[in-house]
Design an enzyme around this catalytic site. Structure first.
Site, PDB file in Angstrom:
ATOM      1  N   TRP A  10     -17.155 -64.830   1.837  1.00  0.00           N
ATOM      2  CA  TRP A  10     -17.862 -63.550   1.843  1.00  0.00           C
ATOM      3  C   TRP A  10     -18.348 -63.078   0.391  1.00  0.00           C
ATOM      4  O   TRP A  10     -19.248 -62.304   0.300  1.00  0.00           O
ATOM      5  CB  TRP A  10     -16.837 -62.542   2.207  1.00  0.00           C
ATOM      6  CG  TRP A  10     -15.272 -62.470   1.760  1.00  0.00           C
ATOM      7  CD1 TRP A  10     -14.365 -62.938   1.995  1.00  0.00           C
ATOM      8  CD2 TRP A  10     -15.086 -61.532   0.400  1.00  0.00           C
ATOM      9  NE1 TRP A  10     -13.326 -62.701   1.138  1.00  0.00           N
ATOM     10  CE2 TRP A  10     -13.904 -61.763   0.076  1.00  0.00           C
ATOM     11  CE3 TRP A  10     -15.633 -60.890  -0.448  1.00  0.00           C
ATOM     12  CZ2 TRP A  10     -13.008 -60.996  -0.883  1.00  0.00           C
ATOM     13  CZ3 TRP A  10     -15.360 -60.263  -1.360  1.00  0.00           C
ATOM     14  CH2 TRP A  10     -13.913 -60.463  -1.719  1.00  0.00           C
ATOM     15  N   TRP A  14     -13.661 -72.797   3.590  1.00  0.00           N
ATOM     16  CA  TRP A  14     -15.107 -72.336   3.535  1.00  0.00           C
ATOM     17  C   TRP A  14     -16.056 -73.699   3.193  1.00  0.00           C
ATOM     18  O   TRP A  14     -15.422 -74.615   2.675  1.00  0.00           O
ATOM     19  CB  TRP A  14     -15.449 -71.591   2.177  1.00  0.00           C
ATOM     20  CG  TRP A  14     -14.568 -70.085   2.400  1.00  0.00           C
ATOM     21  CD1 TRP A  14     -13.487 -69.840   1.665  1.00  0.00           C
ATOM     22  CD2 TRP A  14     -14.833 -69.080   3.366  1.00  0.00           C
ATOM     23  NE1 TRP A  14     -13.096 -68.741   2.040  1.00  0.00           N
ATOM     24  CE2 TRP A  14     -13.681 -68.247   3.145  1.00  0.00           C
ATOM     25  CE3 TRP A  14     -15.495 -69.043   4.523  1.00  0.00           C
ATOM     26  CZ2 TRP A  14     -13.360 -66.851   3.858  1.00  0.00           C
ATOM     27  CZ3 TRP A  14     -15.429 -67.585   5.183  1.00  0.00           C
ATOM     28  CH2 TRP A  14     -14.368 -66.758   4.840  1.00  0.00           C
ATOM     29  N   TRP A  53     -15.450 -43.452   6.130  1.00  0.00           N
ATOM     30  CA  TRP A  53     -15.178 -45.003   5.701  1.00  0.00           C
ATOM     31  C   TRP A  53     -15.645 -45.185   4.235  1.00  0.00           C
ATOM     32  O   TRP A  53     -15.020 -46.151   3.524  1.00  0.00           O
ATOM     33  CB  TRP A  53     -16.293 -45.856   6.793  1.00  0.00           C
ATOM     34  CG  TRP A  53     -15.486 -46.204   8.067  1.00  0.00           C
ATOM     35  CD1 TRP A  53     -15.675 -45.473   9.105  1.00  0.00           C
ATOM     36  CD2 TRP A  53     -14.605 -47.121   8.160  1.00  0.00           C
ATOM     37  NE1 TRP A  53     -14.663 -46.151   9.968  1.00  0.00           N
ATOM     38  CE2 TRP A  53     -14.235 -47.229   9.283  1.00  0.00           C
ATOM     39  CE3 TRP A  53     -14.129 -48.276   7.156  1.00  0.00           C
ATOM     40  CZ2 TRP A  53     -13.170 -48.284   9.932  1.00  0.00           C
ATOM     41  CZ3 TRP A  53     -13.171 -49.168   7.745  1.00  0.00           C
ATOM     42  CH2 TRP A  53     -12.775 -49.086   9.137  1.00  0.00           C
ATOM     43  N   TRP A  58     -17.639 -56.271   3.007  1.00  0.00           N
ATOM     44  CA  TRP A  58     -17.737 -57.680   3.151  1.00  0.00           C
ATOM     45  C   TRP A  58     -16.340 -58.209   3.545  1.00  0.00           C
ATOM     46  O   TRP A  58     -16.222 -59.188   4.567  1.00  0.00           O
ATOM     47  CB  TRP A  58     -18.174 -58.187   1.963  1.00  0.00           C
ATOM     48  CG  TRP A  58     -19.724 -58.552   1.923  1.00  0.00           C
ATOM     49  CD1 TRP A  58     -20.376 -57.628   1.252  1.00  0.00           C
ATOM     50  CD2 TRP A  58     -20.504 -59.310   2.668  1.00  0.00           C
ATOM     51  NE1 TRP A  58     -21.943 -58.046   1.655  1.00  0.00           N
ATOM     52  CE2 TRP A  58     -21.889 -59.021   2.551  1.00  0.00           C
ATOM     53  CE3 TRP A  58     -20.343 -60.464   3.508  1.00  0.00           C
ATOM     54  CZ2 TRP A  58     -22.829 -59.818   3.077  1.00  0.00           C
ATOM     55  CZ3 TRP A  58     -21.276 -60.975   4.212  1.00  0.00           C
ATOM     56  CH2 TRP A  58     -22.429 -60.756   3.802  1.00  0.00           C
ATOM     57  N   ASN A  93     -26.975 -50.518   9.011  1.00  0.00           N
ATOM     58  CA  ASN A  93     -25.345 -51.416   9.078  1.00  0.00           C
ATOM     59  C   ASN A  93     -25.211 -51.942  10.135  1.00  0.00           C
ATOM     60  O   ASN A  93     -24.496 -52.896   9.805  1.00  0.00           O
ATOM     61  CB  ASN A  93     -24.541 -49.811   9.601  1.00  0.00           C
ATOM     62  CG  ASN A  93     -22.842 -50.222   9.098  1.00  0.00           C
ATOM     63  OD1 ASN A  93     -22.751 -50.640   8.583  1.00  0.00           O
ATOM     64  ND2 ASN A  93     -22.482 -50.033  10.704  1.00  0.00           N
TER      65      ASN A  93
HETATM   66  C1  LIG Z   1     -21.721 -56.295   4.841  1.00  0.00           C
HETATM   67  C2  LIG Z   1     -21.738 -54.776   4.528  1.00  0.00           C
HETATM   68  C3  LIG Z   1     -21.908 -54.473   3.110  1.00  0.00           C
HETATM   69  C4  LIG Z   1     -22.118 -52.936   2.840  1.00  0.00           C
HETATM   70  N1  LIG Z   1     -22.493 -52.606   1.531  1.00  0.00           N
HETATM   71  C5  LIG Z   1     -22.514 -51.415   1.312  1.00  0.00           C
HETATM   72  C6  LIG Z   1     -22.804 -50.820  -0.214  1.00  0.00           C
HETATM   73  O1  LIG Z   1     -22.887 -51.622  -0.994  1.00  0.00           O
HETATM   74  N2  LIG Z   1     -23.090 -49.421  -0.229  1.00  0.00           N
HETATM   75  C7  LIG Z   1     -22.811 -48.609   0.848  1.00  0.00           C
HETATM   76  O2  LIG Z   1     -22.864 -47.460   0.208  1.00  0.00           O
HETATM   77  N3  LIG Z   1     -22.465 -49.112   2.044  1.00  0.00           N
HETATM   78  C8  LIG Z   1     -22.304 -50.168   2.528  1.00  0.00           C
HETATM   79  N4  LIG Z   1     -22.120 -50.613   3.660  1.00  0.00           N
HETATM   80  C9  LIG Z   1     -22.018 -49.594   4.560  1.00  0.00           C
HETATM   81  C10 LIG Z   1     -23.036 -49.149   5.636  1.00  0.00           C
HETATM   82  O3  LIG Z   1     -23.572 -50.239   6.097  1.00  0.00           O
HETATM   83  C11 LIG Z   1     -23.827 -48.331   4.721  1.00  0.00           C
HETATM   84  O4  LIG Z   1     -23.238 -47.154   4.039  1.00  0.00           O
HETATM   85  C12 LIG Z   1     -24.873 -47.638   5.690  1.00  0.00           C
HETATM   86  O5  LIG Z   1     -25.517 -48.437   6.302  1.00  0.00           O
HETATM   87  C13 LIG Z   1     -25.724 -46.798   4.600  1.00  0.00           C
HETATM   88  O6  LIG Z   1     -26.969 -46.310   5.620  1.00  0.00           O
HETATM   89  P1  LIG Z   1     -27.042 -44.872   5.899  1.00  0.00           P
HETATM   90  O7  LIG Z   1     -26.950 -43.849   4.794  1.00  0.00           O
HETATM   91  O8  LIG Z   1     -28.134 -44.526   6.805  1.00  0.00           O
HETATM   92  O9  LIG Z   1     -25.793 -44.382   6.838  1.00  0.00           O
HETATM   93  P2  LIG Z   1     -25.259 -43.345   7.745  1.00  0.00           P
HETATM   94  O10 LIG Z   1     -25.026 -43.764   9.029  1.00  0.00           O
HETATM   95  O11 LIG Z   1     -26.243 -42.289   7.836  1.00  0.00           O
HETATM   96  O12 LIG Z   1     -23.945 -42.805   6.893  1.00  0.00           O
HETATM   97  C14 LIG Z   1     -23.737 -41.859   6.143  1.00  0.00           C
HETATM   98  C15 LIG Z   1     -23.030 -42.114   4.907  1.00  0.00           C
HETATM   99  O13 LIG Z   1     -21.486 -42.535   5.238  1.00  0.00           O
HETATM  100  C16 LIG Z   1     -21.347 -43.716   4.605  1.00  0.00           C
HETATM  101  N5  LIG Z   1     -21.143 -44.822   5.347  1.00  0.00           N
HETATM  102  C17 LIG Z   1     -21.490 -45.196   6.509  1.00  0.00           C
HETATM  103  N6  LIG Z   1     -21.148 -46.316   7.124  1.00  0.00           N
HETATM  104  C18 LIG Z   1     -20.267 -46.746   6.204  1.00  0.00           C
HETATM  105  C19 LIG Z   1     -19.342 -47.841   6.128  1.00  0.00           C
HETATM  106  N7  LIG Z   1     -19.264 -48.762   7.089  1.00  0.00           N
HETATM  107  N8  LIG Z   1     -18.595 -47.895   5.003  1.00  0.00           N
HETATM  108  C20 LIG Z   1     -18.537 -47.277   4.083  1.00  0.00           C
HETATM  109  N9  LIG Z   1     -19.383 -46.095   3.710  1.00  0.00           N
HETATM  110  C21 LIG Z   1     -20.134 -45.827   4.924  1.00  0.00           C
HETATM  111  C22 LIG Z   1     -22.476 -43.958   3.546  1.00  0.00           C
HETATM  112  O14 LIG Z   1     -22.320 -43.546   2.367  1.00  0.00           O
HETATM  113  C23 LIG Z   1     -23.643 -43.534   4.356  1.00  0.00           C
HETATM  114  O15 LIG Z   1     -24.711 -43.091   3.520  1.00  0.00           O
HETATM  115  C24 LIG Z   1     -21.829 -51.979   3.967  1.00  0.00           C
HETATM  116  C25 LIG Z   1     -21.833 -52.426   5.151  1.00  0.00           C
HETATM  117  C26 LIG Z   1     -21.588 -53.760   5.638  1.00  0.00           C
HETATM  118  C27 LIG Z   1     -21.455 -54.232   6.978  1.00  0.00           C
END
Ligand SMILES: Cc1cc2nc3c(=O)[nH]c(=O)nc-3n(C[C@H](O)[C@H](O)[C@H](O)COP(=O)(O)OP(=O)(O)OC[C@H]3O[C@@H](n4cnc5c(N)ncnc54)[C@H](O)[C@@H]3O)c2cc1C
Length: 474
Positions: free
Chosen positions: A355, A302, A274, A378, A337
């Protein structure tokens, strides 16, 4: 021995750093630099990111024996002066994918060609280059599953991680206009900058320790556990990945070699997928951070003139799961997340804010604030994005809370006003009788806010607003 500039950017590490490896392998003495380029940037770094950057540069500088040279200003002008002053003919860097950086780096490459300076760039932050993956007809994917399964997994396997360069010979140069890390003024003067950092250990060595702990622990049961904000089943690697203290390749291959169940490994890799998809979308659709991916949302009615934004930002909405998540964000620079999706849905659907309002707040508060992932996510939440959650999928903060924080532990951690409220009442504290509210020191409207809106009514309002743009479209 000729000197080469190595320009650290979103790759603040020595291991698995392809351009650094290539520079050292070519036998150059290395002048390691970092440039804070706020002149070309049309999306300036948020407050939390700057704090992280300060600490990450400090860690990197220690690994380089205090020889990292920092600059602030227009990268092109700084590089030109450095090359001219010290007669440097080689610059190495790893690629970045934000539209403003692509534009700036192209201009620097042109300058280098004119000045007879060799420029080498490589990929240190993505598993697959965005231009390597396309549909059979040559166009870009807009849906995650075929992008990932057909486009990525069928393509070449991601590059295996490289070791740190065996010989890293640092050039004996001290450029005149170099600044200390402190002089970059990345940390705010208010205490918030020190408080949010307390839960984190920043820099390459700590990123590896965290990856390794996660592989030995949280990865098992990741697939289910990742939905529960109070469980240790997520890696919290996102800021380390964003700043390049660790590479996605290192995370990918660590998971592949871990002894966790296959379903958890596959799920973790797909989350890295992702992240790739977000960068892919940003590369192919550079307006993603500010423009609806689906044009029909341009006509969406909005309601951004209300007074609720501040209650949402401060965690004072009266919905415990929302308030816990928003306070987690402000206090720790991170939000799990699942609550990111819940608070996002609440803002754009129940409160009807565009958003971009949420994107902006997250951008300022998140340590992992990332132009690609933040804007793609977003737009996903809002329903306006590529392969987005359908607009009519509106998260109910009460049922989400009951399902994913059943014992209320996550809520109690960040909403201490409710710490005495039993789990059976914590998801809807306004339903408590007055005597219960008094017994648990949580009088609604006094100790803890009453809900700012009614989720059922606002759900209906959101669906009606959505119907109006469906009609525009149809
Ligand atoms: C509204 C919203 C805004 C977000 N903004 C960001 C942001 O600015 N930066 C960011 O890195 N992530 C963002 N995310 C995605 C996701 O929430 C985070 O990457 C994740 O929560 C990071 O926590 P983790 O490292 O413990 O994830 P883990 O579950 O351990 O996942 C491992 C890695 O996979 C990637 N990843 C996981 N889920 C996603 C996802 N849905 N989309 C993209 N990459 C993902 C991240 O690099 C993460 O560190 C956003 C999600 C939402 C819903």
């Amino acid at each position: 021995m000729s000197t080469a500039i190595f320009w650290f950017r979103q790759d603040l590490r020595l291991q698995d750093n392809p351009a650094l490896y290539a520079a050292c392998h070519a036998g150059h003495d290395i002048l390691p630099i970092y440039i804070l380029d706020e002149e070309n940037c049309d999306w300036p770094m948020g407050g939390a990111s700057k704090v992280w950057l300060h600490h990450s540069l400090t860690h990197l500088n220690q690994k380089l024996g205090g020889r990292l040279q920092c600059f602030s200003g227009d990268a092109k002008a700084i590089l030109k002066t450095l090359c001219n002053t010290h007669d440097i003919k080689h610059i190495y860097w790893n690629r970045c994918y934000e539209p403003w950086r692509i534009k700036r780096d192209s201009a620097i490459k042109t300058l280098c060609t004119e000045q007879n300076i060799a420029c080498y760039s490589d990929n240190a932050s993505l598993l697959w280059e965005p231009w390597q993956v396309s549909k059979q007809d040559g166009t870009a994917y807009k849906v995650f599953t075929p992008y990932y399964k057909k486009g990525c997994l069928y393509a070449e396997a991601p590059r295996k991680p490289l070791p740190a360069p065996k010989h890293l010979n640092l050039a004996d140069l001290s450029p005149k206009n170099a600044l200390t890390i402190d002089a970059l003024s990345l940390c705010p003067t208010r205490s918030w900058g020190e408080e949010i950092i307390t839960d984190w250990k920043i820099g390459e060595d700590h990123a590896h320790a965290k990856l390794s702990d996660f592989m030995d622990g949280g990865l098992t049961n990741y697939k289910d556990g990742r939905n529960f904000p109070n469980k240790a089943n997520v890696s919290r690697l996102s800021p380390h990945l964003h700043f390049g203290e660790i590479s996605p390749n290192q995370a990918w291959y660590a998971a592949a070699q871990a002894s966790a169940p296959e379903q958890d490994v596959t799920c973790f890799k797909s989350e890295l997928g992702w992240r790739e998809f977000s960068y892919y979308l940003l590369y192919h659709f550079p307006e993603l951070p500010h423009k609806n991916f689906q044009d029909k949302f341009d006509a969406f009615p909005w309601h951004d003139d209300q007074e609720y934004l501040s209650a949402w930002q401060k965690g004072q909405t009266g919905y415990p799961i929302i308030d816990a998540a928003m306070r987690e964000l402000y206090q720790t620079g991170y939000m799990h997340n699942r609550p990111r999706m819940i608070v996002g849905s609440f803002l754009v659907k129940n409160l009807l804010y565009p958003w971009q309002a949420g994107e902006k707040w997250f951008w300022d508060c998140l340590f992992d604030a990332d132009l690609a992932s933040n804007s793609a996510s977003w737009q996903w939440v809002a329903g306006s994005g590529a392969d987005a959650a359908p607009y009519f999928r509106i998260f109910n903060p009460i049922t989400q809370s009951e399902k994913f924080d059943p014992d209320g532990q996550y809520i109690k951690k960040y909403v201490p006003e409710l710490k005495h409220v039993p789990a059976s009442l914590i998801h809807k504290p306004w339903d408590m009788t007055i005597s219960e509210q008094r017994m648990y020191n949580a009088v609604i409207g006094k100790d803890y806010p009453a809900p700012i809106i009614d989720v059922k009514e606002t759900r209906e309002r959101a669906l009606a607003a959505y119907s109006s743009i469906k009609q525009v479209q149809d």
